[in-house]
Design a protein around this motif. Structure first.
Motif, PDB file in Angstrom:
ATOM      1  N   THR A 270    -118.320 -89.180  82.532  1.00  0.00           N
ATOM      2  CA  THR A 270    -118.822 -87.999  81.782  1.00  0.00           C
ATOM      3  C   THR A 270    -117.976 -87.764  80.520  1.00  0.00           C
ATOM      4  OG1 THR A 270    -117.397 -86.516  83.051  1.00  0.00           O
ATOM      5  CG2 THR A 270    -119.620 -86.839  83.891  1.00  0.00           C
ATOM      6  N   PRO A 271    -118.108 -88.658  79.540  1.00  0.00           N
ATOM      7  CA  PRO A 271    -117.271 -88.513  78.343  1.00  0.00           C
ATOM      8  C   PRO A 271    -117.715 -87.368  77.432  1.00  0.00           C
ATOM      9  CG  PRO A 271    -118.811 -90.314  78.063  1.00  0.00           C
ATOM     10  CD  PRO A 271    -119.021 -89.810  79.443  1.00  0.00           C
ATOM     11  N   ASP A 272    -116.960 -87.103  76.419  1.00  0.00           N
ATOM     12  CA  ASP A 272    -117.251 -86.143  75.331  1.00  0.00           C
ATOM     13  C   ASP A 272    -117.162 -84.673  75.730  1.00  0.00           C
ATOM     14  OD1 ASP A 272    -117.684 -88.148  73.379  1.00  0.00           O
ATOM     15  OD2 ASP A 272    -119.670 -88.480  74.206  1.00  0.00           O
ATOM     16  N   VAL A 273    -117.912 -84.297  76.785  1.00  0.00           N
ATOM     17  CA  VAL A 273    -118.034 -82.858  77.076  1.00  0.00           C
ATOM     18  C   VAL A 273    -116.724 -82.222  77.546  1.00  0.00           C
ATOM     19  CG1 VAL A 273    -120.488 -82.906  77.544  1.00  0.00           C
ATOM     20  CG2 VAL A 273    -118.882 -83.378  79.406  1.00  0.00           C
ATOM     21  N   LEU A 274    -115.751 -83.038  77.936  1.00  0.00           N
ATOM     22  CA  LEU A 274    -114.484 -82.451  78.388  1.00  0.00           C
ATOM     23  C   LEU A 274    -113.356 -82.695  77.386  1.00  0.00           C
ATOM     24  CD1 LEU A 274    -113.244 -85.270  79.314  1.00  0.00           C
ATOM     25  CD2 LEU A 274    -114.159 -84.714  81.544  1.00  0.00           C
ATOM     26  N   THR A 275    -113.721 -83.231  76.229  1.00  0.00           N
ATOM     27  CA  THR A 275    -112.705 -83.538  75.215  1.00  0.00           C
ATOM     28  C   THR A 275    -111.965 -82.272  74.780  1.00  0.00           C
ATOM     29  OG1 THR A 275    -113.970 -85.430  74.436  1.00  0.00           O
ATOM     30  CG2 THR A 275    -112.390 -84.484  72.884  1.00  0.00           C
ATOM     31  N   ASN A 276    -112.711 -81.240  74.418  1.00  0.00           N
ATOM     32  CA  ASN A 276    -112.060 -80.014  73.931  1.00  0.00           C
ATOM     33  C   ASN A 276    -111.247 -79.340  75.029  1.00  0.00           C
ATOM     34  OD1 ASN A 276    -112.790 -80.042  71.202  1.00  0.00           O
ATOM     35  ND2 ASN A 276    -114.858 -79.385  71.745  1.00  0.00           N
ATOM     36  N   ALA A 277    -111.799 -79.313  76.226  1.00  0.00           N
ATOM     37  CA  ALA A 277    -111.077 -78.668  77.338  1.00  0.00           C
ATOM     38  C   ALA A 277    -109.740 -79.370  77.566  1.00  0.00           C
ATOM     39  CB  ALA A 277    -111.920 -78.729  78.609  1.00  0.00           C
TER      40      ALA A 277
END
Ligand code: DGY
Length: 320
Positions: free
Chosen positions: A95-102
Protein backbone atom coordinates in the motif's frame (compact mmCIF):
# COMPACT_ATOMS: atom_id res chain seq x y z
CA UNK A 1 -18.14 -17.65 -4.64
CA UNK A 2 -14.49 -16.74 -4.11
CA UNK A 3 -13.28 -16.59 -0.55
CA UNK A 4 -11.22 -13.84 1.05
CA UNK A 5 -9.60 -13.83 4.47
CA UNK A 6 -8.69 -10.60 6.28
CA UNK A 7 -6.12 -11.26 8.95
CA UNK A 8 -7.03 -8.30 11.12
CA UNK A 9 -10.05 -5.98 11.32
CA UNK A 10 -9.50 -2.96 9.09
CA UNK A 11 -11.76 -0.12 7.88
CA UNK A 12 -15.32 -1.51 7.70
CA UNK A 13 -16.26 0.43 4.56
CA UNK A 14 -13.36 -1.16 2.70
CA UNK A 15 -14.36 -4.62 3.93
CA UNK A 16 -17.93 -3.93 2.75
CA UNK A 17 -16.63 -3.53 -0.81
CA UNK A 18 -15.19 -7.02 -0.65
CA UNK A 19 -18.37 -8.46 0.86
CA UNK A 20 -20.35 -7.21 -2.18
CA UNK A 21 -18.41 -9.61 -4.41
CA UNK A 22 -16.91 -12.36 -2.31
CA UNK A 23 -17.36 -14.48 0.78
CA UNK A 24 -15.26 -12.69 3.41
CA UNK A 25 -14.00 -13.98 6.75
CA UNK A 26 -12.24 -11.65 9.15
CA UNK A 27 -10.10 -12.35 12.17
CA UNK A 28 -12.42 -10.54 14.55
CA UNK A 29 -10.11 -10.94 17.53
CA UNK A 30 -7.99 -7.95 18.32
CA UNK A 31 -4.75 -9.88 18.02
CA UNK A 32 -2.26 -11.14 15.48
CA UNK A 33 -2.85 -14.52 13.82
CA UNK A 34 -0.67 -17.25 15.25
CA UNK A 35 1.57 -19.12 12.83
CA UNK A 36 -0.68 -22.20 13.22
CA UNK A 37 -3.76 -20.17 12.33
CA UNK A 38 -2.04 -18.73 9.27
CA UNK A 39 -1.02 -22.21 8.11
CA UNK A 40 -4.58 -23.42 8.63
CA UNK A 41 -6.10 -20.50 6.71
CA UNK A 42 -3.69 -20.57 3.75
CA UNK A 43 -5.25 -23.56 1.88
CA UNK A 44 -8.84 -22.39 2.36
CA UNK A 45 -8.96 -19.02 0.60
CA UNK A 46 -8.54 -17.37 -2.81
CA UNK A 47 -7.09 -14.15 -1.39
CA UNK A 48 -5.59 -13.16 1.95
CA UNK A 49 -5.16 -9.64 3.26
CA UNK A 50 -2.03 -9.77 5.40
CA UNK A 51 -0.33 -7.62 8.02
CA UNK A 52 3.41 -6.90 8.08
CA UNK A 53 3.72 -9.39 10.96
CA UNK A 54 2.38 -12.31 8.86
CA UNK A 55 5.38 -14.13 7.45
CA UNK A 56 4.45 -15.31 3.96
CA UNK A 57 7.28 -17.74 3.33
CA UNK A 58 7.68 -20.97 1.31
CA UNK A 59 5.70 -23.02 3.83
CA UNK A 60 2.66 -20.72 3.67
CA UNK A 61 2.93 -20.30 -0.11
CA UNK A 62 3.09 -24.07 -0.66
CA UNK A 63 -0.08 -24.51 1.38
CA UNK A 64 -1.84 -21.63 -0.35
CA UNK A 65 -2.96 -23.74 -3.32
CA UNK A 66 -5.86 -21.48 -4.31
CA UNK A 67 -4.47 -18.14 -3.25
CA UNK A 68 -4.24 -15.69 -6.13
CA UNK A 69 -3.00 -12.78 -4.01
CA UNK A 70 -1.51 -11.89 -0.64
CA UNK A 71 -2.35 -8.21 -0.20
CA UNK A 72 -0.20 -6.61 2.49
CA UNK A 73 -1.63 -3.81 4.60
CA UNK A 74 1.70 -1.95 4.64
CA UNK A 75 4.23 -0.41 2.31
CA UNK A 76 7.18 -2.50 3.54
CA UNK A 77 6.90 -6.09 2.30
CA UNK A 78 9.90 -7.78 3.87
CA UNK A 79 7.45 -10.34 5.32
CA UNK A 80 7.01 -11.80 1.81
CA UNK A 81 9.19 -14.37 0.05
CA UNK A 82 8.87 -12.38 -3.17
CA UNK A 83 10.94 -14.63 -5.44
CA UNK A 84 9.05 -17.78 -4.43
CA UNK A 85 5.59 -16.23 -4.74
CA UNK A 86 6.51 -14.88 -8.16
CA UNK A 87 7.72 -18.32 -9.23
CA UNK A 88 4.39 -19.77 -8.08
CA UNK A 89 2.43 -17.07 -9.93
CA UNK A 90 0.94 -15.55 -6.78
CA UNK A 91 0.42 -11.81 -6.68
CA UNK A 92 1.90 -9.85 -3.78
CA UNK A 93 0.84 -6.27 -3.24
CA UNK A 94 1.52 -3.41 -0.81
CA UNK A 95 0.00 0.00 0.00
CA UNK A 96 2.45 2.68 -1.15
CA UNK A 97 1.97 6.48 -1.30
CA UNK A 98 -0.97 6.86 1.07
CA UNK A 99 1.20 6.50 4.18
CA UNK A 100 4.08 8.66 2.97
CA UNK A 101 2.95 11.81 4.78
CA UNK A 102 2.01 9.97 7.96
CA UNK A 103 5.42 8.28 8.16
CA UNK A 104 7.36 11.42 7.27
CA UNK A 105 5.43 13.32 9.96
CA UNK A 106 6.34 10.67 12.50
CA UNK A 107 10.03 10.73 11.53
CA UNK A 108 9.95 14.47 12.05
CA UNK A 109 8.14 14.10 15.37
CA UNK A 110 10.95 11.81 16.49
CA UNK A 111 13.65 14.19 15.24
CA UNK A 112 12.12 17.08 17.16
CA UNK A 113 11.13 14.93 20.10
CA UNK A 114 14.67 13.66 20.61
CA UNK A 115 16.35 16.99 19.80
CA UNK A 116 14.15 18.93 22.26
CA UNK A 117 13.87 16.08 24.79
CA UNK A 118 10.08 16.25 24.67
CA UNK A 119 9.33 12.86 26.24
CA UNK A 120 11.93 13.33 28.96
CA UNK A 121 10.51 16.79 29.72
CA UNK A 122 6.97 15.44 29.88
CA UNK A 123 8.15 12.76 32.35
CA UNK A 124 9.84 15.49 34.39
CA UNK A 125 6.58 17.38 34.80
CA UNK A 126 4.52 14.23 35.49
CA UNK A 127 6.99 13.19 38.19
CA UNK A 128 6.33 16.50 39.96
CA UNK A 129 9.89 17.73 39.41
CA UNK A 130 8.96 21.06 37.81
CA UNK A 131 9.47 23.46 40.73
CA UNK A 132 11.15 26.41 39.04
CA UNK A 133 12.43 27.71 35.70
CA UNK A 134 16.13 26.90 35.33
CA UNK A 135 18.64 28.27 32.80
CA UNK A 136 20.08 24.84 32.12
CA UNK A 137 17.02 22.66 32.43
CA UNK A 138 16.69 19.96 29.75
CA UNK A 139 18.76 21.67 27.10
CA UNK A 140 18.28 20.28 23.63
CA UNK A 141 19.48 20.92 20.11
CA UNK A 142 18.22 23.24 17.39
CA UNK A 143 17.52 21.95 13.91
CA UNK A 144 18.00 25.24 12.05
CA UNK A 145 21.22 25.33 10.02
CA UNK A 146 22.17 21.74 10.87
CA UNK A 147 22.66 18.86 8.46
CA UNK A 148 20.03 16.16 8.07
CA UNK A 149 21.21 12.94 6.44
CA UNK A 150 18.45 10.89 4.87
CA UNK A 151 19.22 7.24 4.22
CA UNK A 152 16.88 5.91 1.54
CA UNK A 153 15.54 8.64 -0.74
CA UNK A 154 12.30 7.10 -1.94
CA UNK A 155 8.84 8.54 -1.37
CA UNK A 156 9.11 8.79 2.42
CA UNK A 157 12.71 10.01 2.45
CA UNK A 158 11.74 12.75 0.01
CA UNK A 159 8.72 13.73 2.11
CA UNK A 160 11.08 14.12 5.07
CA UNK A 161 13.33 16.33 2.91
CA UNK A 162 10.28 18.46 2.04
CA UNK A 163 9.58 19.00 5.73
CA UNK A 164 13.26 19.74 6.39
CA UNK A 165 13.02 22.86 4.21
CA UNK A 166 10.70 24.50 6.72
CA UNK A 167 13.13 23.83 9.55
CA UNK A 168 16.15 25.31 7.79
CA UNK A 169 17.99 22.00 7.66
CA UNK A 170 20.62 21.26 5.01
CA UNK A 171 19.72 17.95 3.43
CA UNK A 172 22.17 15.31 2.26
CA UNK A 173 21.05 11.86 1.23
CA UNK A 174 22.28 8.41 0.42
CA UNK A 175 20.36 6.02 -1.78
CA UNK A 176 21.34 2.87 -3.67
CA UNK A 177 20.88 4.82 -6.89
CA UNK A 178 21.30 8.58 -7.13
CA UNK A 179 18.07 10.56 -7.57
CA UNK A 180 19.43 13.50 -9.57
CA UNK A 181 15.97 14.36 -10.90
CA UNK A 182 14.65 15.46 -7.48
CA UNK A 183 17.79 16.94 -5.94
CA UNK A 184 16.94 20.51 -6.90
CA UNK A 185 13.34 20.17 -5.75
CA UNK A 186 14.44 19.18 -2.23
CA UNK A 187 17.75 21.08 -2.20
CA UNK A 188 19.29 17.72 -1.39
CA UNK A 189 22.88 16.70 -2.05
CA UNK A 190 23.83 13.12 -2.86
CA UNK A 191 26.73 11.79 -0.78
CA UNK A 192 28.30 8.42 -0.07
CA UNK A 193 26.97 6.52 2.94
CA UNK A 194 30.27 7.11 4.77
CA UNK A 195 30.11 10.88 4.16
CA UNK A 196 26.52 10.97 5.32
CA UNK A 197 27.48 9.26 8.58
CA UNK A 198 30.36 11.66 9.17
CA UNK A 199 28.62 14.90 8.20
CA UNK A 200 25.10 14.55 9.58
CA UNK A 201 23.85 16.12 12.80
CA UNK A 202 20.58 14.25 12.34
CA UNK A 203 20.03 10.99 10.48
CA UNK A 204 16.66 9.61 9.45
CA UNK A 205 16.40 6.07 8.04
CA UNK A 206 13.93 5.33 5.24
CA UNK A 207 15.39 2.38 3.43
CA UNK A 208 13.42 -0.85 2.92
CA UNK A 209 14.70 -3.96 4.68
CA UNK A 210 16.58 -6.33 2.36
CA UNK A 211 19.67 -8.55 2.51
CA UNK A 212 21.60 -5.45 1.52
CA UNK A 213 20.24 -3.19 4.27
CA UNK A 214 20.16 -5.72 7.12
CA UNK A 215 22.36 -4.22 9.88
CA UNK A 216 23.31 -1.32 7.62
CA UNK A 217 23.92 0.53 10.87
CA UNK A 218 26.37 -1.38 13.08
CA UNK A 219 29.32 -0.58 15.33
CA UNK A 220 31.50 0.63 12.47
CA UNK A 221 28.80 3.03 11.27
CA UNK A 222 28.00 4.33 14.77
CA UNK A 223 31.71 4.98 15.28
CA UNK A 224 31.71 7.15 12.15
CA UNK A 225 28.79 9.30 13.34
CA UNK A 226 29.21 12.54 15.25
CA UNK A 227 29.29 12.05 19.03
CA UNK A 228 26.21 14.21 19.45
CA UNK A 229 24.22 13.04 16.43
CA UNK A 230 20.53 12.21 16.58
CA UNK A 231 19.37 9.02 14.85
CA UNK A 232 15.79 8.21 13.95
CA UNK A 233 14.42 4.99 12.47
CA UNK A 234 10.89 4.67 11.09
CA UNK A 235 11.70 2.05 8.42
CA UNK A 236 12.40 -1.47 9.67
CA UNK A 237 14.16 -2.50 12.89
CA UNK A 238 16.74 -4.92 11.49
CA UNK A 239 18.32 -2.10 9.45
CA UNK A 240 19.98 -1.28 12.78
CA UNK A 241 22.13 -3.75 14.72
CA UNK A 242 20.32 -3.13 18.02
CA UNK A 243 23.05 -4.62 20.18
CA UNK A 244 25.65 -2.32 18.61
CA UNK A 245 23.29 0.63 19.09
CA UNK A 246 22.87 -0.18 22.77
CA UNK A 247 26.65 -0.44 23.24
CA UNK A 248 27.12 2.89 21.47
CA UNK A 249 24.56 4.61 23.68
CA UNK A 250 26.01 2.99 26.79
CA UNK A 251 29.38 4.49 25.95
CA UNK A 252 27.68 7.92 26.10
CA UNK A 253 27.83 8.49 22.35
CA UNK A 254 25.01 10.04 20.28
CA UNK A 255 22.77 12.80 21.59
CA UNK A 256 19.72 10.60 21.31
CA UNK A 257 17.77 8.09 19.26
CA UNK A 258 14.13 7.88 18.17
CA UNK A 259 12.81 4.45 17.27
CA UNK A 260 9.47 3.38 15.86
CA UNK A 261 10.72 -0.07 14.81
CA UNK A 262 12.82 -2.83 16.39
CA UNK A 263 14.86 -5.85 15.44
CA UNK A 264 12.52 -8.39 17.05
CA UNK A 265 9.16 -6.67 17.22
CA UNK A 266 7.27 -6.41 19.46
CA UNK A 267 10.25 -6.95 21.76
CA UNK A 268 11.90 -3.68 22.77
CA UNK A 269 15.14 -4.25 24.69
CA UNK A 270 14.84 -3.16 28.33
CA UNK A 271 18.12 -1.29 28.14
CA UNK A 272 16.69 0.97 25.41
CA UNK A 273 13.54 1.66 27.40
CA UNK A 274 15.71 2.59 30.37
CA UNK A 275 17.60 5.31 28.49
CA UNK A 276 16.31 8.85 28.83
CA UNK A 277 17.69 9.95 25.47
CA UNK A 278 15.88 7.19 23.58
CA UNK A 279 12.28 7.66 22.45
CA UNK A 280 10.51 4.37 21.78
CA UNK A 281 7.27 4.19 19.81
CA UNK A 282 5.16 1.07 19.03
CA UNK A 283 5.54 0.99 15.20
CA UNK A 284 3.00 3.73 14.47
CA UNK A 285 4.58 5.19 11.31
CA UNK A 286 1.38 4.91 9.26
CA UNK A 287 -1.01 5.19 12.19
CA UNK A 288 -3.18 8.11 11.16
CA UNK A 289 -6.89 7.82 10.49
CA UNK A 290 -6.34 9.06 6.94
CA UNK A 291 -3.50 6.69 6.09
CA UNK A 292 -4.99 3.57 7.63
CA UNK A 293 -8.34 4.07 5.86
CA UNK A 294 -6.61 4.65 2.54
CA UNK A 295 -4.39 1.60 3.10
CA UNK A 296 -7.50 -0.53 3.63
CA UNK A 297 -9.06 0.62 0.35
CA UNK A 298 -5.82 0.05 -1.57
CA UNK A 299 -5.37 -3.47 -0.19
CA UNK A 300 -9.03 -4.32 -0.88
CA UNK A 301 -8.82 -2.91 -4.40
CA UNK A 302 -5.74 -5.02 -5.10
CA UNK A 303 -7.70 -8.11 -4.04
CA UNK A 304 -10.71 -7.19 -6.19
CA UNK A 305 -8.47 -6.67 -9.22
CA UNK A 306 -6.63 -9.96 -8.69
CA UNK A 307 -9.81 -12.00 -8.18
CA UNK A 308 -11.43 -10.32 -11.20
CA UNK A 309 -8.54 -11.55 -13.34
CA UNK A 310 -6.64 -8.26 -13.57
CA UNK A 311 -3.08 -7.52 -12.56
CA UNK A 312 -3.38 -5.58 -9.28
CA UNK A 313 -2.11 -1.99 -9.19
CA UNK A 314 0.39 -2.41 -6.42
CA UNK A 315 2.28 -5.53 -7.38
CA UNK A 316 5.62 -5.57 -5.52
CA UNK A 317 7.45 -7.39 -8.32
CA UNK A 318 7.88 -6.86 -12.00
CA UNK A 319 5.95 -9.29 -14.19
CA UNK A 320 7.46 -8.26 -17.50
C1 DGY B 1 4.55 0.04 6.60
O1 DGY B 1 3.49 0.17 5.99
O2 DGY B 1 5.49 -0.59 6.12
C2 DGY B 1 4.66 0.67 7.93
O3 DGY B 1 5.79 0.28 8.58
C3 DGY B 1 3.43 0.42 8.76
O4 DGY B 1 3.37 1.36 9.80
Amino acid sequence: MKKVYISRMIDEDAVKLLREKFHVDVNEEDRELTREELLDIAPKYDAILTMLSNKIDKEVIDLAKNVKIFADYSVGFNNFDVAYAKEKGIYLTNTPDVLTNATADLAFSLLLGVARRVVESDDYVRMGLFKEWKPKLLLGKELFGKTLGIVGFGRIGQAVAERAKGFGLKVIYYNRSRKSEVEELYSAKYVSFENLLEESDFISIHTPLSDETYHLFGKEQFDMMKDDAVLVNTSRGPVIDEEALIETLQSARLFGVGLDVYENEPVVPKSLIGMKNVVTLPHIGSATEEARRAMAFIAVNNIIQALDGEVPNNLVYDIS
